[in-house]
Enzyme design. Structure first.
Site, PDB file in Angstrom:
ATOM      1  N   GLU A   1       0.829  -1.195   0.000  1.00 56.06           N
ATOM      2  CA  GLU A   1       0.000   0.000   0.000  1.00 56.06           C
ATOM      3  C   GLU A   1       0.870   1.255   0.000  1.00 56.06           C
ATOM      4  O   GLU A   1       1.977   1.262   0.547  1.00 56.06           O
ATOM      5  CB  GLU A   1      -0.932   0.006   1.217  1.00 56.06           C
ATOM      6  CG  GLU A   1      -1.978  -1.095   1.171  1.00 56.06           C
ATOM      7  CD  GLU A   1      -2.971  -1.008   2.324  1.00 56.06           C
ATOM      8  OE1 GLU A   1      -2.980   0.010   3.050  1.00 56.06           O
ATOM      9  OE2 GLU A   1      -3.741  -1.970   2.503  1.00 56.06           O
TER      10      GLU A   1
ATOM     11  N   GLU B   1      -8.394   1.863  -5.062  1.00 56.56           N
ATOM     12  CA  GLU B   1      -9.550   1.506  -4.230  1.00 56.56           C
ATOM     13  C   GLU B   1     -10.286   2.750  -3.722  1.00 56.56           C
ATOM     14  O   GLU B   1      -9.679   3.697  -3.237  1.00 56.56           O
ATOM     15  CB  GLU B   1      -9.120   0.659  -3.026  1.00 56.56           C
ATOM     16  CG  GLU B   1     -10.288   0.244  -2.146  1.00 56.56           C
ATOM     17  CD  GLU B   1      -9.942  -0.789  -1.082  1.00 56.56           C
ATOM     18  OE1 GLU B   1     -10.857  -1.191  -0.336  1.00 56.56           O
ATOM     19  OE2 GLU B   1      -8.765  -1.197  -1.002  1.00 56.56           O
TER      20      GLU B   1
END
Length: 274
Positions: free
Chosen positions: A120, A187
């Site tokens: 991430e 996302e």
């Protein structure tokens, strides 16, 4: 003698080549049986740290360990033969330095047989991505809603809705791409931002709650299959396995209690001797 067809996994170059062309199909998998079922239909299977919530009942992904990821990664690789398999590096296993990231990523690939890892976006992570790719480790990035930053960001909320957030997410995507990521999961962002990111980066984008502007899509399989009673807004259910499984368990319980199961059909008999 006829030639036997040998299945070949999707490769990193072939995945990257799908940029702007045929959509990339991705789902999560955590076990060998599920991987076996999903594999023929997917280009990429992600062993996501969402397994902490989906399989182990955690409230977030933060408590997932590298050992857990490796255990489930092995299972998914064993259960698949076609899709490229990527494994999430969990919270705390890569953020400190490129060297820490390399130790976690190299161990993950060596012990699972997977083809890539996913990280991430965070401060300094682009440097780690460059460090890994420069040493032969394919990396998938992740921008927008970052589950591992759930405490910092106050929950699982869509990102990029303000001008400041939009610039941050776009900058993270560009840095991730420049560092050599083979793909980027996008996302929980607006369709406009998803489209802007997809145009701005050279690698494929894989959306989850980010519209069809991305080069591919991913969902948590158990969400898509209707295993849970609630699902995020961006999920479309393609089955209702929660009801199916509950009904099957209820039928089994009723037949056990009534003595109907097992019947003679499920019993073993002594072999006859001539």
């Amino acid at each position: 003698m006829s030639k036997q067809t040998v299945s070949r996994r999707v490769t990193v170059p072939s995945l990257r080549a799908r940029k702007g062309s045929e959509k990339i199909v991705c789902l999560t998998a955590y076990t060998a049986p599920m991987a076996q079922l999903l594999d023929p239909h997917c280009d990429l299977l992600l062993v996501g740290d969402s397994l902490g919530m989906v399989v182990h009942g955690f409230s977030t992904t933060v408590g997932v360990t590298l050992d857990m990821m490796i255990l489930h990664g092995r299972a998914v690789v064993r259960g698949s033969s076609h899709a490229l398999v990527a494994v999430d590096l969990p919270f705390g296993s890569y953020e400190r330095s490129p060297e820490q990231a390399f130790a976690a990523a190299s161990r993950t690939l060596c012990e699972t047989g997977a083809q890539a890892v996913k990280v991430e976006a965070a401060d300094g992570v682009a440097d780690s991505i460059a460090f890994l790719t420069g040493r032969g480790i394919p990396v998938i990035g992740h921008v927008g809603l970052r589950p591992q930053a759930v405490h910092l960001e106050g929950g699982f909320k869509a990102r990029g809705r303000s001008a400041e957030e939009r610039e941050r997410v776009l900058a993270e995507a560009r840095a991730t791409d420049a560092a050599g990521a083979i793909a980027i999961v996008v996302e929980g962002v607006t369709p406009e931002l998803a489209a802007e990111i997809t145009v701005a980066v050279s690698c494929p984008t894989i959306g989850i709650g980010a519209s069809n502007a991305c080069d591919g899509q991913i969902l948590v399989s158990e969400d898509m299959l209707g295993v849970f009673d609630t699902t995020p807004k961006f999920v479309r259910r393609y089955a209702d396995l929660r009801t199916t499984i509950s009904d099957a368990a209820a039928g089994y319980a009723a037949e056990v209690r009534s003595g109907v199961f097992p019947s003679e059909a499920e019993e073993y008999r002594l072999k006859s001797h001539s």
